[in-house]
Write an enzyme that holds these catalytic residues in place. Structure first.
Site, PDB file in Angstrom:
ATOM      1  N   ASP A 151      -5.623 110.204  68.792  1.00  0.00           N
ATOM      2  CA  ASP A 151      -5.142 109.856  67.460  1.00  0.00           C
ATOM      3  C   ASP A 151      -3.704 109.346  67.555  1.00  0.00           C
ATOM      4  OD1 ASP A 151      -4.683 110.160  64.449  1.00  0.00           O
ATOM      5  OD2 ASP A 151      -6.661 111.057  64.648  1.00  0.00           O
ATOM      6  N   HIS A 169      -1.030 111.276  60.923  1.00  0.00           N
ATOM      7  CA  HIS A 169      -2.484 111.423  60.879  1.00  0.00           C
ATOM      8  C   HIS A 169      -2.982 112.402  61.951  1.00  0.00           C
ATOM      9  CE1 HIS A 169      -6.738 110.168  61.419  1.00  0.00           C
ATOM     10  NE2 HIS A 169      -6.680 109.786  60.149  1.00  0.00           N
ATOM     11  N   SER A 226     -11.809 110.977  58.348  1.00  0.00           N
ATOM     12  CA  SER A 226     -10.926 111.467  59.409  1.00  0.00           C
ATOM     13  C   SER A 226     -10.650 112.952  59.274  1.00  0.00           C
ATOM     14  CB  SER A 226      -9.583 110.716  59.377  1.00  0.00           C
ATOM     15  OG  SER A 226      -9.729 109.399  59.814  1.00  0.00           O
TER      16      SER A 226
END
Length: 282
Positions: free
Chosen positions: A29, A64, A234
């Protein structure tokens, strides 16, 4: 995570004394901001590798990746356990393959997946969480082969289905077959995904460098200074990864194919992840 964890039955794992202890979860990620939820009561950051800028220290200049890591295995230390992840005892292998803007390439993902396969025994890497996508069409065949090789070596690959911005060449799209598990949002499930989990306003760890510059991000979504709400497939994907870690702790010799089968046959309405049934099924 306080509500989402209950929705998928994570409390049952706690009753059994399962936390994913000793299981390595690789998160590919935007990186990781090393908050206390990953360092206390025990440091579970086994590895940080930066395939974007080759920086050695843990960081996440997007936010994220940190949020995803918190969902799958944050300890909830800074919230008194309220926002702990699904597998709070699992070890983290963090591979940064996306930049500050959340952009990456198939080439970078390929290098990371090959690294996982080569180092799986050293760090007991059993799961690869990929809440990412790529618009790079140039080497998708090589990337898919690398993912299949990782699966065959014993690494369970769990990828987001329909990640925003990933288009038809997303990692999940490219690998819809028996050698990948695709996770969707329970609130808006797709026909293509294998399993779903809650994906709206999920509270999880906020990076020190969390960027509010992206659409949908607002300071009003911060919670208690250390957490933030985010939405999407996600966020659903790491719940499935955490559940897989719990199952592996319970049954260490289980294969990726059997994990996928168990996740699917024990899921509920709209393919909702059901950890209680997952851990009871034999």
């Amino acid at each position: 995570m306080d509500k989402a964890g209950v929705t998928v039955g994570a409390d049952y794992a706690a009753e059994l004394g399962l936390s994913g202890r000793g299981v390595g979860i690789a998160v590919l990620d935007t990186g990781l901001s090393p908050s206390k939820d990953f360092l206390l009561p025990k440091n579970r950051i086994a590895v940080f590798m930066d395939f974007v800028s080759d920086v050695s220290a843990c960081y996440d200049n997007n936010g994220h990746g940190t949020h995803v890591c918190g969902i799958t295995c944050g300890s909830g230390y800074m919230s008194g356990g309220k926002y702990r992840g699904i597998a709070p005892g699992a070890d983290l292998i963090v591979l940064k393959i996306l930049d500050k803007m959340g952009r990456g390439s198939a080439q970078t993902a390929l290098k990371a997946i090959r690294w996982l396969t080569e180092n799986r025994l050293r760090y007991n890497i059993r799961i690869a969480n990929m809440s990412v996508g790529t618009t790079d069409r140039t080497i998708n065949s090589a990337l898919i082969r690398a993912m299949y090789n990782a699966w065959d070596s014993g690494i369970c690959i769990i990828a987001a289905d329909g990640n925003i911005g990933s288009g038809n060449s997303s990692i999940a799209r490219a690998g819809i077959n028996e050698k990948i598990i695709t996770a969707g949002s329970f609130e808006n499930p797709s026909f293509s995904c294998d399993i779903t989990a809650p994906g709206v306003d999920i509270v999880s760890c906020m990076s020190e460098d969390y960027s509010f510059a992206f659409h949908g991000r607002s300071r009003q979504k911060t919670v208690g200074g250390h957490y933030v709400k985010m939405s999407g497939t996600s966020m659903a994907t790491p719940m499935v990864s955490g559940a897989a870690a719990l199952l592996i702790e319970k049954e260490p010799n289980i294969s990726p194919s059997e994990i996928k089968k168990r996740l699917i046959i024990t899921s509920g309405q709209n393919k909702l992840l059901d950890i209680r049934r997952l851990l009871k099924e034999q």
